[in-house]
Design a protein around this motif. Structure first.
Motif, PDB file in Angstrom:
ATOM      1  N   ALA A 252       0.843  -1.209   0.000  1.00  0.00           N
ATOM      2  CA  ALA A 252       0.000   0.000   0.000  1.00  0.00           C
ATOM      3  C   ALA A 252       0.877   1.256   0.000  1.00  0.00           C
ATOM      4  O   ALA A 252       0.627   2.208  -0.746  1.00  0.00           O
ATOM      5  CB  ALA A 252      -0.930  -0.023   1.215  1.00  0.00           C
ATOM      6  N   LYS A 255       2.456   1.731  -3.380  1.00  0.00           N
ATOM      7  CA  LYS A 255       1.475   2.243  -4.354  1.00  0.00           C
ATOM      8  C   LYS A 255       1.270   3.732  -4.140  1.00  0.00           C
ATOM      9  O   LYS A 255       1.236   4.514  -5.092  1.00  0.00           O
ATOM     10  CB  LYS A 255       0.152   1.481  -4.229  1.00  0.00           C
ATOM     11  CG  LYS A 255       0.239   0.094  -4.855  1.00  0.00           C
ATOM     12  CD  LYS A 255      -1.091  -0.633  -4.878  1.00  0.00           C
ATOM     13  CE  LYS A 255      -0.930  -1.968  -5.598  1.00  0.00           C
ATOM     14  NZ  LYS A 255      -1.991  -2.926  -5.286  1.00  0.00           N
ATOM     15  N   GLU A 256       1.156   4.112  -2.876  1.00  0.00           N
ATOM     16  CA  GLU A 256       0.937   5.523  -2.560  1.00  0.00           C
ATOM     17  C   GLU A 256       2.129   6.376  -3.022  1.00  0.00           C
ATOM     18  O   GLU A 256       1.950   7.487  -3.525  1.00  0.00           O
ATOM     19  CB  GLU A 256       0.717   5.686  -1.059  1.00  0.00           C
ATOM     20  CG  GLU A 256       0.385   7.119  -0.734  1.00  0.00           C
ATOM     21  CD  GLU A 256      -0.280   7.273   0.619  1.00  0.00           C
ATOM     22  OE1 GLU A 256      -0.940   6.312   1.072  1.00  0.00           O
ATOM     23  OE2 GLU A 256      -0.120   8.347   1.205  1.00  0.00           O
TER      24      GLU A 256
END
Ligand SMILES: *Cc1c(COP(=O)(O)O)cnc(C)c1O
Length: 345
Positions: A252, A255-256
């Motif tokens: 996550a 991805k951020e």
């Protein structure tokens, strides 16, 4: 490389040329590309999927436990640029008189104790699919030091024609064959690509080492077990986080930060791990499968892959690009380090 000839649809020919067919069991890993079980099924044989270990390839202990009176062949898959524990697998195959067939499609140029992957078992394969280290658009190669396997593969790939005379139309058919030919145009591109392999490998290994030097600094990160580190082709850098929760958090965060592209979380991926192979586990086929094949596939729905799950659920592979400049690899490594230190703290 000995016995080197270009073919398409490599594994099918190989499984056939080795005499593996109806009812024979072939032990293969639960982490691979779908092509591995397709090749086995297409010959009427039964894929027996077993656990991998921290090498991300066949666990020798799982292979031993899966051997039955119907086992004919063991097929390690040298996933993501690196290799299986070949000494252990060779010993098991010798002891039980089994064929050892190497799927080296993802690890061209890799070696194990000085021998090229794909040349250690009775036969081996490379793929030249578009994403592989070298490509000619399609096709691949079968490798073997066994003249008989070579001759059979050569005929099987081309309708069983024996290729003995000068008059193609007058060829005899020692056995049934099919059309798995690669075109001469593709093969010509393949030959040119092979000449570049050493250069590609050198770049891959260098970029891999640089990236590794950054990830190494993250507390709690471990790397995939490589039975012969010298022989790693370097096409991927594969690392483990302490748990599935940490891994999902890291993904996550990647991805951020816009740096997830080129990283693979195989555990959640449709192409490479048993967890999402519903078509296989439901035996969804366009034509009737044999009862033995169908039963074996349906049984996979309740098979225990908890050992593989525990490994795959905390594993990320970073694909190593040949196009990165040295500066870009350092930049990437620094970003990975920054994001991971923040996520794991
Ligand atoms: C690419 C690949 C193959 C072969 O795929 P083709 O599309 O038939 O070339 C086989 N096994 C593995 C592990 C692969 O990655």
């Amino acid at each position: 490389m000995p016995g080197f000839e270009l073919f398409g649809e490599e594994e099918k020919k190989q499984v056939a040329a080795l005499g593996v067919g109806a009812g024979d069991e072939v032990i293969m890993p639960a982490f691979t590309f779908v092509a591995s079980f397709e090749a086995i099924l297409s010959m009427g044989a039964i894929p027996v999927l077993v656990d991998i270990d921290e090498s991300l390839t066949l666990s020798p202990a799982a292979v031993k436990a899966a051997i039955t009176s119907k086992t004919k062949c063991v097929m390690p898959v040298h996933m993501c640029g690196s290799m299986a524990d070949m000494d252990a697998l060779v010993a098991i195959c010798k002891e039980h008189n089994l064929i050892l067939l190497e799927d080296a499609c993802q690890s061209i140029g890799g070696t194990y104790k000085g021998k090229h992957l794909g040349t250690i078992g009775h036969a081996g394969t490379f793929s030249f699919d578009f994403v592989k280290t070298i490509t000619c658009g399609e096709g691949g190669v079968v490798m073997t030091n066994d003249k008989e396997v070579y001759t059979k593969s050569d005929a099987f790939t081309d309708h069983g024609h024996d290729h003995l005379g000068v008059d193609r139309g007058a060829d005899l058919h020692p056995a049934l064959g099919y059309n798995f030919r690669i075109s001469e145009l593709h093969a010509a591109v393949g030959l040119a690509q092979i000449k570049k392999l050493a250069t590609f490998l050198a770049i891959q290994k260098k970029n891999n080492q640089i990236l590794r030097s950054y990830l190494k600094q993250v507390p709690g990160i471990q790397f995939r077990v490589v039975p012969d580190p010298e022989g790693d082709s370097g096409s991927f850098l594969t690392w483990f986080l302490p748990s599935q929760v940490h891994t999902e958090k890291a993904i996550a965060a990647f991805k951020e930060a816009g740096i997830f592209a080129g990283n693979f979380y195989w555990f959640a991926n449709n192409w490479h791990y048993i967890r999402k192979w519903d078509h296989l586990k439901n035996a969804t086929s366009l034509y009737p499968l044999s009862e033995a094949q169908r039963n074996a596939l349906i049984a996979l729905q309740h098979a225990d892959f908890s050992k593989s799950d525990a490994i795959m659920s905390k594993c990320i592979s970073t694909a190593i690009s040949l196009l990165w400049t040295e500066e870009q690899v350092h930049e990437k490594g620094a970003k990975f380090l920054q994001v991971l230190q923040k996520t794991l703290s």
